[in-house]
Design a protein around this motif. Structure first.
Motif, PDB file in Angstrom:
ATOM      1  N   LEU A 123       7.880  -1.214  -9.171  1.00  0.00           N
ATOM      2  CA  LEU A 123       7.870  -1.889  -7.895  1.00  0.00           C
ATOM      3  C   LEU A 123       9.262  -2.970  -7.858  1.00  0.00           C
ATOM      4  O   LEU A 123       9.979  -3.052  -7.126  1.00  0.00           O
ATOM      5  CB  LEU A 123       6.952  -1.793  -7.240  1.00  0.00           C
ATOM      6  CG  LEU A 123       5.618  -1.101  -7.079  1.00  0.00           C
ATOM      7  CD1 LEU A 123       4.545  -1.104  -6.657  1.00  0.00           C
ATOM      8  CD2 LEU A 123       5.776   0.412  -5.522  1.00  0.00           C
ATOM      9  N   LEU A 124       9.061  -4.056  -8.792  1.00  0.00           N
ATOM     10  CA  LEU A 124       9.857  -4.978  -8.541  1.00  0.00           C
ATOM     11  C   LEU A 124      11.043  -4.871  -8.788  1.00  0.00           C
ATOM     12  O   LEU A 124      12.235  -4.733  -7.892  1.00  0.00           O
ATOM     13  CB  LEU A 124       9.390  -5.981 -10.243  1.00  0.00           C
ATOM     14  CG  LEU A 124       8.395  -6.817  -9.575  1.00  0.00           C
ATOM     15  CD1 LEU A 124       8.185  -7.313 -11.108  1.00  0.00           C
ATOM     16  CD2 LEU A 124       8.062  -7.819  -8.867  1.00  0.00           C
ATOM     17  N   ARG A 125      11.384  -3.502  -9.455  1.00  0.00           N
ATOM     18  CA  ARG A 125      13.336  -3.154  -9.171  1.00  0.00           C
ATOM     19  C   ARG A 125      13.673  -2.278  -8.592  1.00  0.00           C
ATOM     20  O   ARG A 125      14.917  -2.707  -7.938  1.00  0.00           O
ATOM     21  CB  ARG A 125      13.219  -1.805 -11.134  1.00  0.00           C
ATOM     22  CG  ARG A 125      14.098  -2.355 -12.467  1.00  0.00           C
ATOM     23  CD  ARG A 125      13.862  -0.957 -12.875  1.00  0.00           C
ATOM     24  NE  ARG A 125      12.334  -1.342 -13.434  1.00  0.00           N
ATOM     25  CZ  ARG A 125      12.201  -1.124 -14.828  1.00  0.00           C
ATOM     26  NH1 ARG A 125      12.769  -0.350 -15.363  1.00  0.00           N
ATOM     27  NH2 ARG A 125      10.263  -0.729 -14.957  1.00  0.00           N
ATOM     28  N   LEU A 126      12.419  -1.814  -7.713  1.00  0.00           N
ATOM     29  CA  LEU A 126      12.995  -0.926  -7.010  1.00  0.00           C
ATOM     30  C   LEU A 126      13.590  -2.243  -5.235  1.00  0.00           C
ATOM     31  O   LEU A 126      14.345  -1.473  -4.856  1.00  0.00           O
ATOM     32  CB  LEU A 126      11.991  -0.154  -6.686  1.00  0.00           C
ATOM     33  CG  LEU A 126      11.951   0.205  -4.800  1.00  0.00           C
ATOM     34  CD1 LEU A 126      12.785   1.853  -4.781  1.00  0.00           C
ATOM     35  CD2 LEU A 126      10.088   0.779  -4.018  1.00  0.00           C
ATOM     36  N   LEU A 127      12.032  -3.097  -5.410  1.00  0.00           N
ATOM     37  CA  LEU A 127      12.878  -4.294  -4.280  1.00  0.00           C
ATOM     38  C   LEU A 127      13.792  -5.031  -5.162  1.00  0.00           C
ATOM     39  O   LEU A 127      14.399  -5.431  -4.115  1.00  0.00           O
ATOM     40  CB  LEU A 127      11.881  -4.774  -4.100  1.00  0.00           C
ATOM     41  CG  LEU A 127      10.565  -4.265  -3.661  1.00  0.00           C
ATOM     42  CD1 LEU A 127       9.073  -5.284  -3.117  1.00  0.00           C
ATOM     43  CD2 LEU A 127      10.583  -3.870  -1.699  1.00  0.00           C
ATOM     44  N   GLU A 128      14.045  -5.398  -5.911  1.00  0.00           N
ATOM     45  CA  GLU A 128      15.432  -6.210  -6.407  1.00  0.00           C
ATOM     46  C   GLU A 128      16.570  -5.452  -5.707  1.00  0.00           C
ATOM     47  O   GLU A 128      17.483  -6.315  -5.402  1.00  0.00           O
ATOM     48  CB  GLU A 128      15.233  -6.567  -7.795  1.00  0.00           C
ATOM     49  CG  GLU A 128      13.706  -7.421  -8.166  1.00  0.00           C
ATOM     50  CD  GLU A 128      14.368  -9.142  -7.418  1.00  0.00           C
ATOM     51  OE1 GLU A 128      15.166  -9.174  -6.729  1.00  0.00           O
ATOM     52  OE2 GLU A 128      13.266  -9.909  -7.560  1.00  0.00           O
ATOM     53  N   TYR A 129      16.544  -3.977  -6.180  1.00  0.00           N
ATOM     54  CA  TYR A 129      17.341  -3.296  -6.512  1.00  0.00           C
ATOM     55  C   TYR A 129      18.120  -3.121  -4.555  1.00  0.00           C
ATOM     56  O   TYR A 129      19.082  -2.980  -4.266  1.00  0.00           O
ATOM     57  CB  TYR A 129      17.539  -2.073  -7.373  1.00  0.00           C
ATOM     58  CG  TYR A 129      18.749  -1.464  -7.363  1.00  0.00           C
ATOM     59  CD1 TYR A 129      20.055  -2.007  -8.221  1.00  0.00           C
ATOM     60  CD2 TYR A 129      19.200  -0.046  -7.054  1.00  0.00           C
ATOM     61  CE1 TYR A 129      21.144  -1.228  -8.283  1.00  0.00           C
ATOM     62  CE2 TYR A 129      20.339   0.422  -6.635  1.00  0.00           C
ATOM     63  CZ  TYR A 129      21.551  -0.080  -7.395  1.00  0.00           C
ATOM     64  OH  TYR A 129      22.741   0.508  -7.786  1.00  0.00           O
ATOM     65  N   TYR A 130      16.593  -2.112  -3.564  1.00  0.00           N
ATOM     66  CA  TYR A 130      16.923  -1.855  -2.816  1.00  0.00           C
ATOM     67  C   TYR A 130      17.010  -3.331  -1.343  1.00  0.00           C
ATOM     68  O   TYR A 130      16.687  -2.442  -0.919  1.00  0.00           O
ATOM     69  CB  TYR A 130      16.060  -0.656  -2.468  1.00  0.00           C
ATOM     70  CG  TYR A 130      17.056   0.886  -3.502  1.00  0.00           C
ATOM     71  CD1 TYR A 130      18.071   0.806  -3.587  1.00  0.00           C
ATOM     72  CD2 TYR A 130      16.572   0.808  -4.397  1.00  0.00           C
ATOM     73  CE1 TYR A 130      19.049   1.954  -3.703  1.00  0.00           C
ATOM     74  CE2 TYR A 130      16.996   1.824  -5.768  1.00  0.00           C
ATOM     75  CZ  TYR A 130      18.385   2.759  -5.256  1.00  0.00           C
ATOM     76  OH  TYR A 130      18.946   3.814  -5.997  1.00  0.00           O
ATOM     77  N   GLY A 131      16.063  -3.569  -2.186  1.00  0.00           N
ATOM     78  CA  GLY A 131      15.420  -4.487  -0.711  1.00  0.00           C
ATOM     79  C   GLY A 131      16.388  -5.635  -0.342  1.00  0.00           C
ATOM     80  O   GLY A 131      16.849  -6.135  -0.562  1.00  0.00           O
ATOM     81  N   GLU A 132      16.231  -5.908   0.827  1.00  0.00           N
ATOM     82  CA  GLU A 132      17.077  -6.864   1.230  1.00  0.00           C
ATOM     83  C   GLU A 132      16.313  -8.049   1.899  1.00  0.00           C
ATOM     84  O   GLU A 132      14.968  -7.385   2.831  1.00  0.00           O
ATOM     85  CB  GLU A 132      17.614  -6.392   2.391  1.00  0.00           C
ATOM     86  CG  GLU A 132      18.632  -5.234   2.039  1.00  0.00           C
ATOM     87  CD  GLU A 132      19.444  -4.912   3.939  1.00  0.00           C
ATOM     88  OE1 GLU A 132      19.921  -5.670   4.015  1.00  0.00           O
ATOM     89  OE2 GLU A 132      20.168  -3.681   3.309  1.00  0.00           O
ATOM     90  N   SER A 133      16.418  -9.291   1.894  1.00  0.00           N
ATOM     91  CA  SER A 133      16.146 -10.200   3.005  1.00  0.00           C
ATOM     92  C   SER A 133      16.369 -11.210   3.760  1.00  0.00           C
ATOM     93  O   SER A 133      18.149 -11.008   3.374  1.00  0.00           O
ATOM     94  CB  SER A 133      15.260 -10.647   1.994  1.00  0.00           C
ATOM     95  OG  SER A 133      15.389 -11.389   1.213  1.00  0.00           O
ATOM     96  N   CYS A 185       0.799  -1.200   0.048  1.00  0.00           N
ATOM     97  CA  CYS A 185      -0.096  -0.235  -0.189  1.00  0.00           C
ATOM     98  C   CYS A 185       0.962   1.710   0.035  1.00  0.00           C
ATOM     99  O   CYS A 185       0.399   2.448  -0.621  1.00  0.00           O
ATOM    100  CB  CYS A 185      -0.921  -0.131   1.104  1.00  0.00           C
ATOM    101  SG  CYS A 185      -1.719   1.622   1.771  1.00  0.00           S
ATOM    102  N   SER A 186       1.778   1.125   0.702  1.00  0.00           N
ATOM    103  CA  SER A 186       3.184   2.570   0.262  1.00  0.00           C
ATOM    104  C   SER A 186       3.856   2.148  -0.619  1.00  0.00           C
ATOM    105  O   SER A 186       3.611   3.685  -0.554  1.00  0.00           O
ATOM    106  CB  SER A 186       3.284   2.482   1.670  1.00  0.00           C
ATOM    107  OG  SER A 186       3.273   2.396   3.404  1.00  0.00           O
ATOM    108  N   LEU A 187       4.199   1.395  -0.986  1.00  0.00           N
ATOM    109  CA  LEU A 187       4.792   1.214  -1.892  1.00  0.00           C
ATOM    110  C   LEU A 187       3.780   1.978  -3.814  1.00  0.00           C
ATOM    111  O   LEU A 187       5.173   2.558  -3.603  1.00  0.00           O
ATOM    112  CB  LEU A 187       5.863  -0.569  -2.526  1.00  0.00           C
ATOM    113  CG  LEU A 187       6.317  -0.336  -1.186  1.00  0.00           C
ATOM    114  CD1 LEU A 187       7.039  -1.460  -1.671  1.00  0.00           C
ATOM    115  CD2 LEU A 187       8.172   0.623  -1.090  1.00  0.00           C
ATOM    116  N   CYS A 188       2.664   1.282  -3.422  1.00  0.00           N
ATOM    117  CA  CYS A 188       2.536   1.977  -4.336  1.00  0.00           C
ATOM    118  C   CYS A 188       2.286   3.374  -4.046  1.00  0.00           C
ATOM    119  O   CYS A 188       1.402   3.988  -5.592  1.00  0.00           O
ATOM    120  CB  CYS A 188       0.819   0.950  -4.526  1.00  0.00           C
ATOM    121  SG  CYS A 188       1.310  -0.566  -4.943  1.00  0.00           S
TER     122      CYS A 188
END
Length: 150
Positions: free
Chosen positions: A66-76, A9-12
């Protein structure tokens, strides 16, 4: 470095209709938070729940951004079998307390990571406040104000 977990919701929010003052304010706040991620002030945590929700977005541009954002900056962190069981149990517990399935899983992952949980969903924030969530749960505007983001 502070860990943060923004739900979908926030990312969108930056892709929503900006004609409403609240949406515009939340968009600015999300963009400030993401700037902090890009500048290594925050660690953006991601989970499989993000991807299942994002893949369902019909707008191809929004979905890909959104996929690019999470792939590049997201950690898990890949949970081991014991952690997966804990996440599943916590998600089911939250569902039993009237959380939606995706919301429950987002909150469970945020707790697992020990990250600030950020959402634009007022009803979700109220539920979090009533249910002993072990991490801070905040709207992006409040988070930005507390962090003095500019």
């Amino acid at each position: 470095m502070k860990k943060i977990y923004l739900d979908v919701c926030s990312l969108c929010r930056p892709f929503d209709n900006q004609d409403y003052a609240r949406i515009s304010l939340e968009t600015d706040a999300v963009n400030l938070i993401l700037s902090g991620v890009r500048n290594s002030k925050y660690r953006l945590m991601k989970s499989p729940v993000h991807f299942s929700e994002i893949y369902a977005i019909k707008d191809i541009f929004e979905r890909n951004e959104l996929l690019r954002l999470l792939e590049y900056y997201g950690e898990s962190f890949n949970p081991d079998q014991s952690s997966k069981k804990i996440l599943k149990t916590r998600t089911e517990e939250l569902i039993s307390k009237q959380f939606g399935v995706a919301d429950a899983a987002h909150v469970a992952f945020s707790e697992y990571y020990g990250s600030v949980f950020i959402t634009c969903d007022d009803k979700l924030l109220v539920l979090c406040g009533k249910n002993n969530i072990s991490v801070d749960c905040q709207n992006p505007v409040i988070f930005s104000e507390k962090e003095n983001l500019k």
